[in-house]
Design a protein around this motif. Structure first.
Motif, short mmCIF file in Angstrom:
data_model
loop_
_atom_site.label_atom_id
_atom_site.label_comp_id
_atom_site.label_asym_id
_atom_site.label_seq_id
_atom_site.Cartn_x
_atom_site.Cartn_y
_atom_site.Cartn_z
N THR A 29 0.98 4.32 -4.47
CA THR A 29 0.27 5.02 -3.39
C THR A 29 0.93 6.37 -3.14
OG1 THR A 29 1.64 4.01 -1.66
CG2 THR A 29 -0.39 2.85 -2.27
N PRO A 30 0.16 7.34 -2.61
CA PRO A 30 0.72 8.68 -2.42
C PRO A 30 1.76 8.79 -1.30
CG PRO A 30 -1.60 8.61 -1.76
CD PRO A 30 -1.27 7.27 -2.33
N GLY A 31 1.67 7.99 -0.25
CA GLY A 31 2.62 8.10 0.87
C GLY A 31 3.97 7.48 0.53
N THR A 32 4.94 7.69 1.42
CA THR A 32 6.28 7.16 1.16
C THR A 32 6.72 6.11 2.17
OG1 THR A 32 7.31 8.95 2.43
CG2 THR A 32 7.07 9.28 0.04
N SER A 33 5.96 5.86 3.23
CA SER A 33 6.42 4.90 4.24
C SER A 33 6.49 3.49 3.65
CB SER A 33 5.54 4.92 5.48
OG SER A 33 4.24 4.44 5.18
N ASP A 34 5.52 3.13 2.82
CA ASP A 34 5.58 1.80 2.20
C ASP A 34 6.70 1.75 1.15
OD1 ASP A 34 4.22 3.50 0.49
OD2 ASP A 34 2.56 2.14 0.10
N ASP A 35 7.00 2.87 0.50
CA ASP A 35 8.13 2.91 -0.43
C ASP A 35 9.44 2.65 0.33
OD1 ASP A 35 6.06 3.89 -1.95
OD2 ASP A 35 7.05 5.76 -2.50
N THR A 36 9.59 3.29 1.47
CA THR A 36 10.79 3.11 2.28
C THR A 36 10.92 1.66 2.74
OG1 THR A 36 10.67 5.40 3.01
CG2 THR A 36 11.99 3.91 4.36
N HIS A 37 9.80 1.07 3.14
CA HIS A 37 9.82 -0.34 3.58
C HIS A 37 10.35 -1.23 2.47
CE1 HIS A 37 8.49 -4.16 5.26
NE2 HIS A 37 7.91 -4.40 4.09
N TRP A 38 9.82 -1.06 1.26
CA TRP A 38 10.21 -1.96 0.18
C TRP A 38 11.59 -1.63 -0.38
CZ3 TRP A 38 8.54 -6.47 0.19
CH2 TRP A 38 7.27 -6.73 0.70
N LEU A 39 11.98 -0.38 -0.39
CA LEU A 39 13.33 -0.04 -0.83
C LEU A 39 14.36 -0.63 0.14
CD1 LEU A 39 15.09 1.33 -2.91
CD2 LEU A 39 14.83 3.47 -1.66
N THR A 40 14.06 -0.54 1.42
CA THR A 40 14.93 -1.14 2.44
C THR A 40 15.01 -2.64 2.23
OG1 THR A 40 14.35 0.60 4.02
CG2 THR A 40 15.29 -1.41 4.93
N TYR A 41 13.87 -3.28 1.98
CA TYR A 41 13.86 -4.71 1.72
C TYR A 41 14.78 -5.05 0.55
CZ TYR A 41 12.63 -9.20 -0.19
OH TYR A 41 12.72 -10.46 -0.71
N TRP A 42 14.68 -4.30 -0.55
CA TRP A 42 15.47 -4.62 -1.74
C TRP A 42 16.97 -4.45 -1.48
CZ3 TRP A 42 13.71 -7.79 -5.01
CH2 TRP A 42 12.37 -7.83 -5.32
N VAL A 43 17.35 -3.48 -0.68
CA VAL A 43 18.77 -3.31 -0.35
C VAL A 43 19.26 -4.52 0.43
CG1 VAL A 43 20.41 -1.95 1.02
CG2 VAL A 43 18.73 -0.78 -0.43
N VAL A 44 18.49 -4.94 1.43
CA VAL A 44 18.87 -6.09 2.25
C VAL A 44 18.86 -7.37 1.41
CG1 VAL A 44 18.19 -7.51 4.23
CG2 VAL A 44 18.12 -5.02 4.40
N PHE A 45 17.82 -7.55 0.62
CA PHE A 45 17.71 -8.76 -0.19
C PHE A 45 18.85 -8.84 -1.20
CE2 PHE A 45 15.95 -11.38 -3.64
CZ PHE A 45 15.62 -12.52 -2.92
N SER A 46 19.21 -7.73 -1.79
CA SER A 46 20.33 -7.71 -2.75
C SER A 46 21.63 -8.09 -2.06
CB SER A 46 20.47 -6.33 -3.39
OG SER A 46 19.32 -6.03 -4.14
N ALA A 47 21.84 -7.57 -0.87
CA ALA A 47 23.05 -7.93 -0.11
C ALA A 47 23.03 -9.42 0.22
CB ALA A 47 23.13 -7.10 1.17
#
Length: 155
Positions: A29-47
């Motif tokens: 998708t062109p926006g970045t808010s959903d990218d930020t949501h999922w990147l944040t998720y992956w950082v937390v999930f990895s931890a």
């Protein structure tokens, strides 16, 4: 035991498969808010997965996978913003506090990954890796056929 198996696989679906596809869709998708949501998720999930690897060696927790499924749902759902909350309250302060210790390791790792030797290794893996993988698959299939034939003869 049924509960363990069901929730074990459900936690993997909720933790890996769904977020992977949702991340792919977000990147398309062109926006970045959903990218930020999922990147944040992956950082937390990895931890969380890193902590789990240590904790599971030390203790057994009843209903662990049921609890994990609920936690993952809380992290994933945009209504709860669980991943964002954990990221901002725990991960960011921790990483800021220890950044001076982590940065040199990260820099060294980055240098190794971008080195000429690693580029040569990547080129070799790209050149020979698919062929080796195909050979391994053929060998595994041949062995499976051999074992199945031996098993049917034993009956």
């Amino acid at each position: 035991m049924f509960s363990f198996g069901l929730f074990y696989w459900l936690s993997h679906f909720l933790g890996f498969l769904y977020p992977t596809y949702a991340s792919y869709k977000a990147l398309m998708t062109p926006g970045t808010s959903d990218d930020t949501h999922w990147l944040t998720y992956w950082v937390v999930f990895s931890a969380m997965e890193t902590a789990e690897a240590v904790i599971e060696q030390l203790m057994w927790i009843p209903f662990y996978y049921e609890i994990k499924c609920l936690l993952i749902l809380w992290l994933v759902l945009p209504q709860t913003k669980g991943a964002q909350l954990v990221f901002e309250k725990f991960i960011v302060p921790f990483l800021k506090q220890y950044a001076s210790h982590i940065d040199p390791i990260f820099k060294t790792t980055d240098q190794v990954l971008n080195s000429q030797q690693m580029a040569s290794a990547a080129k070799l893996a790209q050149q020979y890796g698919p062929g080796i993988a195909a050979q391994a698959m053929q060998a595994a299939q041949a062995e499976a056929k051999r074992l199945a034939a031996a098993q049917s003869q034993a009956r």
